[in-house]
Design a protein around this motif. Structure first.
Motif, PDB file in Angstrom:
ATOM      1  N   UNK A  97       0.819  -1.221   0.134  1.00  0.00           N
ATOM      2  CA  UNK A  97      -0.051  -0.039   0.190  1.00  0.00           C
ATOM      3  C   UNK A  97       0.696   1.259   0.046  1.00  0.00           C
ATOM      4  N   UNK A  98       2.137   1.178   0.597  1.00  0.00           N
ATOM      5  CA  UNK A  98       3.034   2.453   0.748  1.00  0.00           C
ATOM      6  C   UNK A  98       3.703   2.326  -0.612  1.00  0.00           C
ATOM      7  N   UNK A  99       3.679   1.608  -1.561  1.00  0.00           N
ATOM      8  CA  UNK A  99       4.630   1.487  -2.647  1.00  0.00           C
ATOM      9  C   UNK A  99       4.071   2.118  -3.554  1.00  0.00           C
ATOM     10  N   UNK A 100       5.026   2.805  -4.368  1.00  0.00           N
ATOM     11  CA  UNK A 100       4.527   3.829  -5.512  1.00  0.00           C
ATOM     12  C   UNK A 100       5.577   3.450  -6.794  1.00  0.00           C
ATOM     13  N   UNK A 101       5.061   3.058  -7.776  1.00  0.00           N
ATOM     14  CA  UNK A 101       5.601   2.715  -8.900  1.00  0.00           C
ATOM     15  C   UNK A 101       6.448   3.719  -9.473  1.00  0.00           C
ATOM     16  N   UNK A 102       7.917   3.648  -9.939  1.00  0.00           N
ATOM     17  CA  UNK A 102       8.605   4.723 -10.541  1.00  0.00           C
ATOM     18  C   UNK A 102       8.025   4.751 -11.949  1.00  0.00           C
ATOM     19  N   UNK A 103       8.594   6.053 -12.338  1.00  0.00           N
ATOM     20  CA  UNK A 103       8.292   6.367 -13.804  1.00  0.00           C
ATOM     21  C   UNK A 103       8.805   5.327 -14.703  1.00  0.00           C
ATOM     22  N   UNK A 104       8.303   5.043 -16.014  1.00  0.00           N
ATOM     23  CA  UNK A 104       8.796   4.199 -17.212  1.00  0.00           C
ATOM     24  C   UNK A 104       8.911   2.909 -16.738  1.00  0.00           C
ATOM     25  N   UNK A 105       8.042   2.412 -15.897  1.00  0.00           N
ATOM     26  CA  UNK A 105       8.080   1.001 -15.437  1.00  0.00           C
ATOM     27  C   UNK A 105       6.692   0.418 -15.164  1.00  0.00           C
ATOM     28  N   UNK A 106       6.451  -0.714 -14.820  1.00  0.00           N
ATOM     29  CA  UNK A 106       5.186  -1.232 -14.401  1.00  0.00           C
ATOM     30  C   UNK A 106       5.314  -1.996 -13.071  1.00  0.00           C
ATOM     31  N   UNK A 107       4.213  -1.903 -12.410  1.00  0.00           N
ATOM     32  CA  UNK A 107       3.976  -2.492 -10.991  1.00  0.00           C
ATOM     33  C   UNK A 107       4.371  -3.940 -11.202  1.00  0.00           C
ATOM     34  N   UNK A 108       4.028  -4.716 -11.884  1.00  0.00           N
ATOM     35  CA  UNK A 108       4.096  -6.183 -11.958  1.00  0.00           C
ATOM     36  C   UNK A 108       5.505  -6.628 -12.095  1.00  0.00           C
ATOM     37  N   UNK A 109       6.496  -5.721 -12.544  1.00  0.00           N
ATOM     38  CA  UNK A 109       7.904  -6.014 -12.500  1.00  0.00           C
ATOM     39  C   UNK A 109       8.624  -5.466 -11.423  1.00  0.00           C
ATOM     40  N   UNK A 110       8.423  -3.934 -11.070  1.00  0.00           N
ATOM     41  CA  UNK A 110       9.388  -3.323 -10.262  1.00  0.00           C
ATOM     42  C   UNK A 110       8.914  -3.771  -8.931  1.00  0.00           C
ATOM     43  N   UNK A 111       7.688  -4.118  -8.473  1.00  0.00           N
ATOM     44  CA  UNK A 111       7.119  -4.580  -6.889  1.00  0.00           C
ATOM     45  C   UNK A 111       8.002  -5.675  -6.614  1.00  0.00           C
TER      46      UNK A 111
END
Length: 472
Positions: free
Chosen positions: A184-198
């Motif tokens: 819930x506290x996570x924010x996806x960085x620009x130029x990426x997707x949640x499924x990969x960066x999380x």
């Protein structure tokens, strides 16, 4: 070098110094033998030369930065290591621990961990530590892990390292709840997707928990399922919606695989408990506690024998819960098991993990209870959820284990001797070893009660197929 002069047969005094009487017993080769071709040396001469070479190498090794003994400890007879005689009849010498031995730097051992096991560099060179157990997971504060660690994970790591949260189910639920906060506290960085960066963001969190205490099988299965759900997330879903979906799936996992599973096990195992039965259990298992309370709530007149062991004494907590429910209980330690095992009607045990060979990995002492029950023809039922299943085959509890916290082992003893002298702590001549788990072989288990039914130990490997998939 020339040979020593022989005495004059006429009795005239010789100018060369005569050897004293004490040197007559020393073999001639020990008195600086002259250099010969190795082919011309006798076997005794070659052995003496090798001993001198090994002693010289050992002295050089001690003075070097590596320390330890490389060649001197292998010498026979009169080889010397750091000024101490090594040979028959001499006092044993514990050399400084060489790099690369069991539990050293090659196996992921850290300096702080070595100090906790061996008492530091100075103590480690003098004490006879139990090196064969150095690979056990030691209770220690979490080390610094690279990456952004969430405060909820830091707090959970401290609770794990201090054994504030114990039990496979409790640790798994606490881990998943902490991961919900992280997501819930996570924010996806620009130029990426949640499924990969999380997943990249979760890896340092997982490593931090592992550094605090070795991961349980339940935690590993739950994290593996969470990563699978993250990888299957739709990249077109808005970020907050995707995070809410993941948290909802975490709640479903806790509900279906733990809470509902325990309720099914309560009903299934409760059918095996009859009115007037004497149930024997060891330490404390949350699911076994629920089974006993459920049987008592069904108006079955039962009594419970709680067997406990040091140093954690988890059976005390179970005893307090059962006593509060007005269930007749008997409390005793593991050495007194033989005097009461014949009175038991059924043995109920919990499990840390369940392996495809049918063996059960549980709190240390469970294997002895199961063995004694089998000897006295008492059925042994293991209450275990299927998410504790591990496909690996474990042959013993020595390859992988943990060490329980020492605690105060003498708080119940008479205070004739000062408490300071009774409390056991690791000292140069004392090593405390309290393995946390042991392995119960399948031949000592009657059946395993799961949410998918009662399974004999030789059919445990069918659990993944029963659930409709190859892995759990």
């Amino acid at each position: 070098m020339a040979a020593p002069p022989r005495p004059d047969p006429t009795g005239a005094p010789s100018s060369a110094p005569q050897p004293n009487s004490s040197s007559n017993n020393v073999p001639p080769l020990a008195q600086a033998p002259e250099k010969k071709n190795p082919k011309q040396m006798t076997k005794a001469e070659r052995r003496a030369l090798q001993e001198q070479q090994r002693a010289a190498k050992a002295a050089a090794a001690v003075n070097s930065e590596k320390g330890g003994v490389k060649g001197g400890a292998k010498g026979k007879g009169g080889a010397k290591v750091s000024g101490a005689q090594v040979g028959p009849g001499s006092a044993p010498v514990t050399p400084r621990r060489p790099a690369g031995m069991g539990g050293g730097a090659a196996s992921g051992d850290t300096p702080s961990r070595r100090e906790s096991v061996y008492g530091g560099d100075d103590a480690g060179s003098q004490m006879h530590a139990l090196r064969i157990f150095s690979h056990f997971g030691l209770p220690r504060p979490p080390s610094s892990v690279k990456g952004d660690i969430h405060p909820a994970i830091v707090r959970l790591g401290l609770q794990f390292s201090r054994f504030k949260i114990t039990g496979a189910n409790a640790r798994c639920i606490a881990t998943l709840q902490a991961f919900k906060t992280v997501i819930q506290d996570y924010t996806t960085p620009p130029n990426t997707t949640l499924s990969r960066h999380l997943m990249t963001h979760l890896n340092p969190q997982i490593n931090h928990l592992v550094s605090a205490r070795p991961m349980a099988v339940t935690m590993g299965n739950a994290i593996r399922q969470l990563k699978l759900e993250i990888s299957d997330s739709d990249i077109d879903t808005p970020e907050q919606d995707a995070k809410d979906i993941l948290c909802h799936k975490i709640d479903n996992y806790i509900r279906d695989r733990i809470i509902f599973a325990d309720q099914v096990i309560e009903d299934t195992a409760g059918q095996k408990i009859k009115d007037g039965d004497v149930i024997l259990t060891f330490a404390r298992s949350s699911v076994v506690e629920k089974v006993i309370l459920n049987a008592h709530n069904d108006d079955k007149r039962i009594s419970v024998i709680v067997v406990d062991s040091r140093p954690m004494l988890e059976g005390k907590h179970l005893l307090s819960v059962l006593s509060a429910a007005n269930i007749p209980c008997t409390y005793l330690f593991l050495p007194a098991l033989g005097s009461v095992i014949g009175e038991a009607s059924t043995v109920l045990l919990g499990a840390h993990s369940l392996h495809s060979s049918g063996a059960v990995y549980a709190r240390a002492g469970s294997a002895l209870v199961a063995l004694m029950a089998r000897t006295h023809n008492v059925p042994v039922l293991v209450c275990c959820e299927t998410y504790k299943f591990a496909e690996g085959v474990v042959l013993d509890s020595f390859t992988k284990n943990e060490l329980a916290p020492a605690g105060d082992l003498f708080h119940l003893f008479p205070s004739v001797i000062p408490r300071e002298s009774l409390t056991l702590e690791s000292k140069p001549n004392l090593e405390i070893l309290s393995p946390l788990y042991d392995l119960t072989p399948p031949e000592n288990i009657t059946a395993v009660v799961t949410e998918v039914g009662i399974i004999p130990p030789n059919s445990i490997s069918s659990i993944p197929f029963t659930l409709g998939r190859q892995t759990i």
